[in-house]
Every structure is written in C-alpha cells, then in structure tokens.
Design an enzyme around this catalytic site. Structure first.
Site, PDB file in Angstrom:
ATOM      1  N   LYS A  87       0.850  -1.192   0.000  1.00 50.29           N
ATOM      2  CA  LYS A  87       0.000   0.000   0.000  1.00 50.29           C
ATOM      3  C   LYS A  87       0.881   1.235   0.000  1.00 50.29           C
ATOM      4  O   LYS A  87       1.786   1.363   0.834  1.00 50.29           O
ATOM      5  CB  LYS A  87      -0.881  -0.037   1.249  1.00 50.29           C
TER       6      LYS A  87
HETATM    7  O1  G3P Z   1      -7.602   1.915   5.254  1.00 46.70           O
HETATM    8  C1  G3P Z   1      -7.810   3.237   4.928  1.00 46.70           C
HETATM    9  C2  G3P Z   1      -9.167   3.805   5.305  1.00 46.70           C
HETATM   10  O2  G3P Z   1     -10.158   2.852   5.171  1.00 46.70           O
HETATM   11  C3  G3P Z   1      -9.173   4.549   6.602  1.00 46.70           C
HETATM   12  O3  G3P Z   1     -10.458   4.860   7.059  1.00 46.70           O
HETATM   13  O4  G3P Z   1     -11.945   5.520   8.935  1.00 46.70           O
HETATM   14  O5  G3P Z   1      -9.490   6.118   9.013  1.00 46.70           O
HETATM   15  O6  G3P Z   1     -11.035   7.259   7.438  1.00 46.70           O
HETATM   16  P1  G3P Z   1     -10.728   6.005   8.166  1.00 46.70           P
END
Ligand code: G3P
Length: 225
Positions: A87
C-alpha cells in the site's frame, strides 16, 4: 462487490474470515498502531494476517518517503508472503515506485485517493488497487459517495494494460463508516468495500431480521412446549 476488512486486529480478522464472505484485508499504520504492536513485530504480524487469509490480498502499507525507499520497502513487504499487496499513498514518488513495482509483478494498492485525477494517475502508473476514501469527505461536510461515484465512473472509462487478466485495477471503497456506504458503493459499481469490523457486523444485522428471529423463536417454543 467484494468485502475486505479494514483492520490489523488478528481476532477481528479471524472472525471476519470465519464467515466465509471475506475477500481481503487492508491495514494502515494507524490500524497497526491500534493493535499495540511495535516495529519489530510489524512484519511477523503481517505474515500472520497473510497466513489467516491465505490466498486473499492483504494490504501492508509502506511508510517510506522517497521513490527508492518505497521500491525497496515494497519489495521487502512483497517478499513476506505471496498474498501481500503493497500500500502506497498517492504522490509523485509513489507513482514512480508503483510503476517500477508493477513491472516486477508486485501488486500496489494506492491509498489516500480523494480525486479522479489521482485515481486515473494511479491506474496509469500500474496500481492493482485504487482506494478512494468516502468517510473522510463526509467528516469535512463534503459528500463522500458523490466523490466516489465520480472516481468510479472516470476510472472505469478506460483500460490500463497492467492487471487486465486479474480484472484490475479494482476500486476499493475505503474510509467506510456505514452499511449505506457499502450499498451505494455497490450500486456505483465499486469493486470492493473495505469495512472496519464494527461496520462489517452492522452490515450483517437488520432490526427486522432481529424481530423475525425473536418471533420465530417464541413461536417455536410453543411447538416444543
Ligand atoms: O484503510 C484506509 C481507510 O479505510 C481509513 O479509514 O476511517 O481512518 O477514514 P478512516
């Protein structure tokens, strides 16, 4: 629509995998930090996730900042297990690293994508997965699902020649907060939703399902005495 679980917590991953409906795992530095893990445990932790989810793509994020370091870290992460996906956050350095890693057959998930041009550049550089964020747009008063729709439509207009045989690049709807995010992403034709474990459990439940179960159980109790 495929379901990935967006967590680095091994218990959550084990349980989600046990349901038989999981197609992959995504992690990021924040999710790993939440497990309490330290740097020395990071690679063994990723290997364990890959073992639990054998054959399913598992995204492990690089924290390198230069193209050369991203390539080196990407190669190292990819060597941990055959199902590792590297990633990388979208930026010029990561586009160049993605291009090199893709030419070596390493799958890259380009993350922190918030616009169609970012997504199109990721696809053109050779990303296997592209991760537009929905919830973080909502957090700032924007419409994350409308932004996702634009990105899906733009990316799906073209072919890119890197991962055609695997159906890539696939769009991972990320920063998912609610079952409705999943529904709307599926209606737009996003390939994947990566969902935190709590929200994934909410996707299984419905109040009418709970009510129906309670009334079936009550009626069956009459039958069995
Ligand atoms: O994995 C990346 C993403 O899904 C992060 O989500 O909830 O931290 O905005 P969030």
């Amino acid at each position: 629509m495929k379901f990935f679980v967006d967590t680095a917590d091994l218990d959550e991953i084990r349980e989600a995998a046990s349901w038989g409906a999981l197609s992959g795992v995504t992690t990021n530095p924040s999710l790993y930090a939440k497990t309490g893990g330290k740097l020395a445990d990071f690679e063994p932790h990723m290997v364990e996730i890959c073992r639990i989810c054998e054959g399913l793509p598992v995204s492990a994020e690089s924290t390198a900042e230069t193209t050369d370091d991203m390539i080196a870290e990407g190669r190292r992460l990819a060597s941990l297990a055959p199902n590792i996906v590297v990633k990388l956050p979208v930026c010029t350095e990561a586009l160049a690293a993605t291009h090199q890693l893709a030419s070596e057959g390493v799958r890259v998930n380009m993350t922190l994508v918030f616009s169609a041009p970012q997504a199109l550049l990721a696809a053109r550089a050779g990303a296997r997965y592209i991760s537009p964020f929905v919830g973080r747009f909502d957090d700032i008063g924007d419409d994350g699902l409308a932004q996702l729709q634009t990105i899906v439509a733009a990316v799906k207009n073209y072919t890119y020649g890197y991962w055609d045989e695997e159906g890539g690049p696939e769009i991972i709807t990320a920063s998912v907060r609610t079952p409705n995010h999943v529904t709307q992403a599926a209606l737009m034709g996003a390939d994947i939703a990566t969902v935190p474990f709590g929200a994934l459990k909410k996707c299984v439940r419905h109040p009418l399902t709970d009510q129906g179960l309670a009334s079936f159980a009550a009626d069956w109790a009459k039958v069995t005495g």
